[in-house]
Design a protein around this motif. Structure first.
Motif, mmCIF file in Angstrom:
data_model
loop_
_atom_site.group_PDB
_atom_site.id
_atom_site.type_symbol
_atom_site.label_atom_id
_atom_site.label_comp_id
_atom_site.label_asym_id
_atom_site.label_seq_id
_atom_site.Cartn_x
_atom_site.Cartn_y
_atom_site.Cartn_z
ATOM 1 N N ILE A 37 7.211 -9.584 7.088
ATOM 2 C CA ILE A 37 6.020 -9.060 6.410
ATOM 3 C C ILE A 37 5.161 -10.189 5.851
ATOM 4 N N ILE A 41 1.502 -11.349 7.296
ATOM 5 C CA ILE A 41 0.299 -11.240 6.468
ATOM 6 C C ILE A 41 -0.378 -12.601 6.310
ATOM 7 N N SER A 74 -2.898 -2.395 -0.394
ATOM 8 C CA SER A 74 -1.886 -2.717 0.623
ATOM 9 C C SER A 74 -0.508 -2.246 0.184
ATOM 10 N N ALA A 78 1.786 0.391 2.019
ATOM 11 C CA ALA A 78 3.141 0.005 2.408
ATOM 12 C C ALA A 78 4.176 0.996 1.894
ATOM 13 N N TYR A 230 -4.884 -9.391 4.252
ATOM 14 C CA TYR A 230 -3.621 -8.691 3.964
ATOM 15 C C TYR A 230 -3.059 -7.984 5.199
ATOM 16 N N TRP A 233 0.898 -5.871 6.635
ATOM 17 C CA TRP A 233 1.835 -5.286 5.681
ATOM 18 C C TRP A 233 2.675 -4.171 6.291
ATOM 19 N N ILE A 254 9.522 -4.284 1.582
ATOM 20 C CA ILE A 254 8.141 -3.983 1.199
ATOM 21 C C ILE A 254 7.918 -4.258 -0.285
ATOM 22 N N SER A 257 7.836 -8.083 -0.692
ATOM 23 C CA SER A 257 6.832 -8.866 0.044
ATOM 24 C C SER A 257 5.424 -8.732 -0.499
ATOM 25 N N ILE A 258 4.960 -7.495 -0.680
ATOM 26 C CA ILE A 258 3.552 -7.294 -1.038
ATOM 27 C C ILE A 258 3.217 -7.912 -2.394
#
Length: 491
Positions: A37, A41, A74, A78, A230, A233, A254, A257-258
């Protein structure tokens, strides 16, 4: 037909000798998932798109708000995909969700635009970006020759395609290493920015809302630029079947990561504005390089190097997930059967990986490659919107489905409203590009009718395709995953 039977028996014998079932193995760990991820991104976006965000926002602080908003949006998207990925545990991402909910026709059209435009052009563009920045330290006084850039981009795609064909573990290891390199690059930029703030370089933050845009269209385009940075994702959903314990690791990857990406993006932008004025940023085509020239002096070459490392990892992530998308499409009967086959010893989707690599190399020849990707922005958000709509549809129509993760209904509704808004922006701002994108999607309809719906094709044609598939199967040492079942039963 006897020859075809002999070929199948040979492949079956090779499979038995391999000592394991012909299937994609669950080798993607939580760390690998985070790397996929984050690595997908963080490509070239954060190093170049701050200009587009500032251009639409008009002021420093509104651009910061846009970056935070893009990160939040995002994350919400996600979360929707975390629910989708643990409800429909199939690789393929948007394609798999649209197929499950809206049927084969719309799913094929989504696959079609990814097949001929979105994935090959994205891979080619990121590879070209890698090549440009990799060569820049050599050509300090001028731009690198175009032929050298295209040649190095082709080498990049070829090497990474070979790695993905040979080993899933090697491909994920590359993703891990280059993701760490990307984060290190942004960490260095952030630390340098904080040092500059410590020295009192805060001039451009003091009147940070000066020149703030009040035009809704301009601010919308700022969000579009930020969301481009971004993009990626939802890429882990393309490889769900290869994850270890996807019910736990997909959402965890998720959640980790985001926020990481959002934090480093905002901090990198703060660092940029310590030494780069808004006017200078609008005049720069590579903000990170401008930052490096101002801060690192004779060591400024490290920024192009880090951008090259970042984009190299980005190409790997795109190739890795693209191969799985085309593999799943072929498994569902929407692409030739050969692309649904797996190498009997390496357990990689070899034909699908080779196909996506070759398509990317072909795109390097095109002079209109950047125009093609502009046409597809609308289509990409349309795919995301349909996936989230499928989540809501399945909640209503199939409440009995097992859902290990289920967020409040407001989460997908809010995100779907945001997607609808993002779909309206290009209709207003770039109607021609949007129209071309729609036409490219519709060009898949005759292909679907002839290639998928038409079952009674001439026998001579089907025999020829079957013979060709058998020969390719023998040369590449690949077999269908379903072959495993028959082998297991026979043994």
């Amino acid at each position: 037909m006897n020859g075809g039977t002999v070929e199948k028996e040979k492949v079956a014998d090779m499979t038995k000798n391999a000592g394991d079932g012909v299937e994609l193995k669950k080798r993607i760990t939580l760390f690998n998932g985070v790397a996929i991820i984050v690595g997908s991104i963080i490509g070239s976006g954060i190093f170049v798109t701050p200009k587009g965000v500032l251009e639409g926002a008009g002021s420093v602080w509104l651009s910061m708000i846009v970056w935070c908003g893009c990160g939040l949006l995002s994350l919400v998207g996600a979360l929707c995909y975390a629910e989708l990925g643990t409800t429909i545990v199939r690789s393929g991402g948007d394609y798999a969700y649209i197929l499950e909910t809206f049927g084969p026709c719309l799913a094929f059209l989504q696959l079609w635009v990814n097949l001929i435009i979105i994935r090959p052009t994205a891979q080619a563009i990121v590879a070209l970006t890698f090549a440009y920045y990799a060569l820049q330290p050599i050509y300090l006084a001028c731009s690198p020759p175009e032929i050298a850039v295209r040649l190095l981009a082709a080498i990049c795609i070829s090497i990474l395609t070979a790695v993905n064909v040979l080993s899933v573990r090697a491909a994920t290891r590359i993703q891990d290493i280059f993701t760490v390199a990307k984060l290190l690059a942004l960490f260095i930029i952030t630390i340098a920015g904080l040092v500059m703030i410590g020295f009192g370089e805060v001039e451009y933050f003091q009147n940070g809302f000066e020149n703030t845009s009040t035009d809704v269209g301009s601010v919308s385009l700022a969000f579009y630029s930020g969301l481009f940075a971004y993009a990626g994702w939802n890429f882990l959903n393309f490889v769900t079947e290869e994850m270890k314990d996807p019910f736990k690791n997909l959402p965890r990857a998720i959640y980790i990561s985001i926020p990481i990406v959002s934090f480093v993006y905002v901090m990198a932008n703060i660092a940029y504005f310590t030494v780069i004025s808004p006017r200078e940023m609008l005049e720069s085509n590579a903000v990170a390089v401008t930052f490096g020239d101002k801060v690192f002096g004779v060591m400024s070459w490290i920024i192009p190097l880090f951008v090259a490392l970042s984009t190299f990892g980005g190409v790997n992530g795109l190739l890795f997930t693209s191969g799985r998308l085309f593999y799943v499409g072929a498994r569902e009967g929407h692409l030739p059967e050969f692309f649904a086959m797996i190498h009997i010893k390496r357990f990689t989707p070899m034909p699908a990986m080779l196909f996506t690599g070759v398509m990317s190399l072909i795109m390097l020849i095109s002079d209109d490659i950047f125009s093609l990707i502009n046409y597809m922005s609308f289509v990409q958000w349309l795919s995301v919107g349909m996936s989230v709509l499928s989540l809501l549809y399945l909640r209503y129509k199939r409440p009995e489905m097992k859902r290990p993760i289920q967020f409040p209904i407001a989460v997908p509704i809010i995100f779907l409203c945001a997607v609808v808004f993002l779909l309206c922006v290009p209709l207003y701002a770039a109607p021609k590009d949007t129209g071309m994108g729609v036409l490219i999607v519709l060009s898949g309809l005759p292909v679907y009718v002839i290639g998928v719906k038409w079952k009674s094709k001439p026998k001579a044609f089907t025999n020829f395709i079957e013979s060709l598939t058998m020969k390719a199967q023998k040369i590449c040492m690949v077999a269908l995953q379903e072959d495993t079942c028959s082998l297991d039963q026979s043994s």
